[in-house]
Design a protein around this motif. Structure first.
Motif, mmCIF file in Angstrom:
data_model
loop_
_atom_site.group_PDB
_atom_site.id
_atom_site.type_symbol
_atom_site.label_atom_id
_atom_site.label_comp_id
_atom_site.label_asym_id
_atom_site.label_seq_id
_atom_site.Cartn_x
_atom_site.Cartn_y
_atom_site.Cartn_z
ATOM 1 N N GLU A 44 -10.458 11.722 7.510
ATOM 2 C CA GLU A 44 -11.842 12.174 7.513
ATOM 3 C C GLU A 44 -12.642 11.336 6.531
ATOM 4 O OE1 GLU A 44 -14.462 16.183 6.593
ATOM 5 O OE2 GLU A 44 -12.300 16.333 6.793
ATOM 6 N N ARG A 56 -10.343 11.380 3.255
ATOM 7 C CA ARG A 56 -9.302 12.387 3.091
ATOM 8 C C ARG A 56 -8.266 12.117 4.172
ATOM 9 N NH1 ARG A 56 -11.470 18.353 2.715
ATOM 10 N NH2 ARG A 56 -12.722 17.651 4.456
ATOM 11 N N HIS A 58 -4.677 13.432 5.823
ATOM 12 C CA HIS A 58 -3.807 14.596 5.977
ATOM 13 C C HIS A 58 -2.664 14.179 6.906
ATOM 14 C CE1 HIS A 58 -3.385 19.084 6.355
ATOM 15 N NE2 HIS A 58 -2.572 18.653 7.288
ATOM 16 N N LYS A 60 0.986 15.468 8.532
ATOM 17 C CA LYS A 60 1.863 16.620 8.771
ATOM 18 C C LYS A 60 3.076 16.141 9.556
ATOM 19 C CE LYS A 60 0.212 20.732 9.853
ATOM 20 N NZ LYS A 60 -0.350 21.826 10.680
ATOM 21 N N VAL A 69 3.730 18.510 4.486
ATOM 22 C CA VAL A 69 2.300 18.240 4.535
ATOM 23 C C VAL A 69 1.899 17.451 3.300
ATOM 24 C CG1 VAL A 69 -0.006 19.274 4.604
ATOM 25 C CG2 VAL A 69 1.873 20.351 5.847
ATOM 26 N N ARG A 71 -1.584 15.685 1.557
ATOM 27 C CA ARG A 71 -3.046 15.533 1.578
ATOM 28 C C ARG A 71 -3.434 14.607 0.435
ATOM 29 N NH1 ARG A 71 -2.433 21.207 2.286
ATOM 30 N NH2 ARG A 71 -3.057 21.833 4.365
ATOM 31 N N ARG A 72 -4.240 13.616 0.755
ATOM 32 C CA ARG A 72 -4.697 12.673 -0.257
ATOM 33 C C ARG A 72 -6.184 12.393 -0.057
ATOM 34 N NH1 ARG A 72 -0.710 13.814 -2.427
ATOM 35 N NH2 ARG A 72 1.024 12.522 -3.066
ATOM 36 N N ARG A 73 -6.860 12.162 -1.165
ATOM 37 C CA ARG A 73 -8.266 11.751 -1.139
ATOM 38 C C ARG A 73 -8.321 10.395 -1.820
ATOM 39 N NH1 ARG A 73 -12.403 16.089 -2.784
ATOM 40 N NH2 ARG A 73 -12.151 16.546 -0.599
ATOM 41 N N ALA A 85 -0.728 7.355 1.073
ATOM 42 C CA ALA A 85 -0.428 8.686 1.608
ATOM 43 C C ALA A 85 0.951 8.700 2.273
ATOM 44 C CB ALA A 85 -1.507 9.123 2.591
#
Length: 112
Positions: A44, A56, A58, A60, A69, A71-73, A85
């Motif tokens: 995103e 962002r 994600h 999975k 899972v 999640r990284r920004r 990631a």
């Protein structure tokens, strides 16, 4: 990677090179565990103001007995953000494999 890989993008258009970077990183996960049931990646785009574009990511992974899972920004380029990631996903996947093999002690008890 022989498994279903789903890539989605929100608020940005993925270039073919970005999509190829994702596919390549997902393929490398097979080195850690060949029993990955599925891999879903969502990217995103955020912002774009004076501080630059942020992403962002994600990831999975469905593996037998667990869902991993990550999640990284990141404010780096998409390929670099994807690489970082997936590196984190690889570490989590390695931990899962070690637990499945019994190589890791479970907390709260002693092994005999």
């Amino acid at each position: 990677m022989e498994l279903p890989l789903q890539i989605t993008a929100h608020n940005l258009a993925l270039a073919p090179a970005d999509e190829q970077a994702i596919r390549g990183a997902a393929t490398k996960l097979d080195e850690f565990a060949s029993r990955i049931l599925s891999c879903r990646v969502a990217i995103e785009g955020e912002g774009g103001g004076h501080s630059g574009r942020q992403y962002r990511i994600h990831i999975k992974l469905d593996v037998p007995g667990e869902e991993i899972v990550v999640r990284r920004r990141s404010d780096e380029t998409i390929p670099v953000a994807v690489q970082k990631a997936f590196k984190a996903a690889g570490r989590r996947l390695q931990d899962h494999v070690r637990r499945q093999r019994g190589d890791v002690k479970l907390s709260g008890g002693r092994r005999n």
